[in-house]
Design a protein around this motif. Sequence first.
Motif: not given
Length: 175
Positions: A65-67, A83-88, A94-101, A130-136
């Motif tokens: 899911p994403s917004t 900007i797209d925020i992935r909910h999980r 986890l390896n390549f895309g992160g929470h945000i594009g 989402i407190r720990k955000v991965l951005i790649t």
Amino acid sequence: MNRLKLVLPAPEYKEEIMEYKKEFIENGDSMDGTAGLRNAETFEDWYDAFLHNLKEETVKEGLVPSTTYMAMSTKDNRLIGMIDIRHRLNDYLLNFGGHIGYSVRKSERRQGYATEMLALGLIECAKMNIRKVLITCDKDNIASAKTIRNNGAKLENEVQEGDRVTQRYWVTLDK
């Protein structure tokens, strides 16, 4: 940081969204953070997918899911970026895309909009708990790496897949 506001897509923005898509295609740019806008045949197809992406129950199999938000100019309501925020995260994210594009249209780049968009996106992440955000980003995308670091992210590592090297940054948000 008040040149932009994040707005959810809606049918009344059809013309602006399709013009945004056109500019990216004409420039041969990748359209990150747009929920598949490049490949949508019509606005209606894309908007339907956007709505389905919002919920776990309706998101397409294999996706999370994403917004997706439109970053609109507060001055003239021009669509500057998306900007797209992935909910999980799944394994790939986890390896390549992160929470945000995210992406900024070429005609609006090099003005600090990406940094501002990402800051607004991190506020939305906090609202989603989402407190720990991965951005790649790709290692060779120096502008994106700078944008990410400007928002307080710390480089954890680099992951290689074929010839591509992805940098993985984390931002921890306050409660």
